[in-house]
Design a protein around this motif. Structure first.
Motif, short mmCIF file in Angstrom:
data_model
loop_
_atom_site.label_atom_id
_atom_site.label_comp_id
_atom_site.label_asym_id
_atom_site.label_seq_id
_atom_site.Cartn_x
_atom_site.Cartn_y
_atom_site.Cartn_z
N ASN A 91 0.84 -1.21 0.00
CA ASN A 91 0.00 0.00 0.00
C ASN A 91 0.87 1.25 0.00
O ASN A 91 0.58 2.22 -0.71
CB ASN A 91 -0.95 0.01 1.20
CG ASN A 91 -2.06 -1.00 1.05
OD1 ASN A 91 -2.35 -1.46 -0.04
ND2 ASN A 91 -2.69 -1.35 2.16
N ALA A 92 1.95 1.23 0.76
CA ALA A 92 2.86 2.37 0.80
C ALA A 92 3.53 2.56 -0.56
O ALA A 92 3.65 3.69 -1.06
CB ALA A 92 3.91 2.19 1.89
N ALA A 94 2.34 1.61 -3.45
CA ALA A 94 1.31 2.08 -4.38
C ALA A 94 1.06 3.57 -4.20
O ALA A 94 0.88 4.31 -5.18
CB ALA A 94 0.02 1.29 -4.17
N GLU A 95 1.09 4.05 -2.98
CA GLU A 95 0.91 5.47 -2.71
C GLU A 95 2.08 6.28 -3.28
O GLU A 95 1.88 7.35 -3.86
CB GLU A 95 0.76 5.72 -1.20
CG GLU A 95 0.52 7.15 -0.80
CD GLU A 95 -0.77 7.72 -1.36
OE1 GLU A 95 -0.82 8.95 -1.55
OE2 GLU A 95 -1.72 6.96 -1.62
N MET A 96 3.29 5.75 -3.14
CA MET A 96 4.45 6.43 -3.71
C MET A 96 4.35 6.49 -5.23
O MET A 96 4.64 7.53 -5.84
CB MET A 96 5.75 5.71 -3.30
CG MET A 96 6.19 6.02 -1.89
SD MET A 96 7.66 5.11 -1.34
CE MET A 96 8.82 5.36 -2.64
N ARG A 98 1.64 6.49 -7.00
CA ARG A 98 0.58 7.46 -7.32
C ARG A 98 1.12 8.89 -7.25
O ARG A 98 0.88 9.70 -8.14
CB ARG A 98 -0.59 7.28 -6.36
CG ARG A 98 -1.82 8.11 -6.72
CD ARG A 98 -2.93 7.96 -5.68
NE ARG A 98 -2.59 8.54 -4.40
CZ ARG A 98 -2.62 9.87 -4.13
NH1 ARG A 98 -2.95 10.73 -5.05
NH2 ARG A 98 -2.30 10.31 -2.93
N ARG A 99 1.90 9.18 -6.22
CA ARG A 99 2.48 10.51 -6.07
C ARG A 99 3.47 10.80 -7.21
O ARG A 99 3.51 11.90 -7.75
CB ARG A 99 3.19 10.65 -4.73
CG ARG A 99 2.26 10.74 -3.56
CD ARG A 99 3.03 10.87 -2.27
NE ARG A 99 2.15 10.76 -1.12
CZ ARG A 99 2.58 10.51 0.10
NH1 ARG A 99 3.87 10.31 0.33
NH2 ARG A 99 1.73 10.44 1.09
#
Length: 117
Positions: A91-92, A94-96, A98-99
């Motif tokens: 999840n972390a 994937a968030e990176m 996305r950013r």
């Protein structure tokens, strides 16, 4: 002349007694024969059950013990914890990503706008 009527009477009487004795004997022994057949059937059934019980005992020997199941439960608990860590890490990541996609799209937009000037 010879009188054979007492011999005939004794022969008939003896024949009747013998018939009566054989009838009683057959009545007494018929139960014994039926019981012998039933006992034989039960012995066969008991031998069959003995084999089935032996195979069940072998199956029970192969089953895991209480301690083994406890160890397996603990291992699954640890595995579940590790999966939670992996999920959090994904999840972390994937968030990176996305950013980074947002940043890349901004840079691309900036380059496209400045390239026209």
């Amino acid at each position: 002349m010879l009188n054979i009527s007492p011999v005939i009477v004794w022969t008939v009487a003896l024949s009747q007694l013998l018939t009566f004795g054989l009838t009683v004997w057959n009545l007494v022994m018929s139960g014994s024969r039926a019981n012998a057949k039933q006992i034989s059937d039960h012995a066969d059934l008991l031998a069959d059950h003995g084999g089935r019980i032996a195979s069940l005992e072998q199956s029970l020997v192969a089953l895991p013990a209480k301690e083994d199941l406890h160890k397996l439960t603990l291992a699954l608990s640890d595995f579940r914890g590790e999966l939670r860590e992996i999920r959090a890490s994904q999840n972390a990541a994937a968030e990176m990503v996305r950013r980074q996609e947002i940043v890349i799209s901004r840079v691309e937009q900036y380059l496209l706008e400045n390239g026209k000037k």
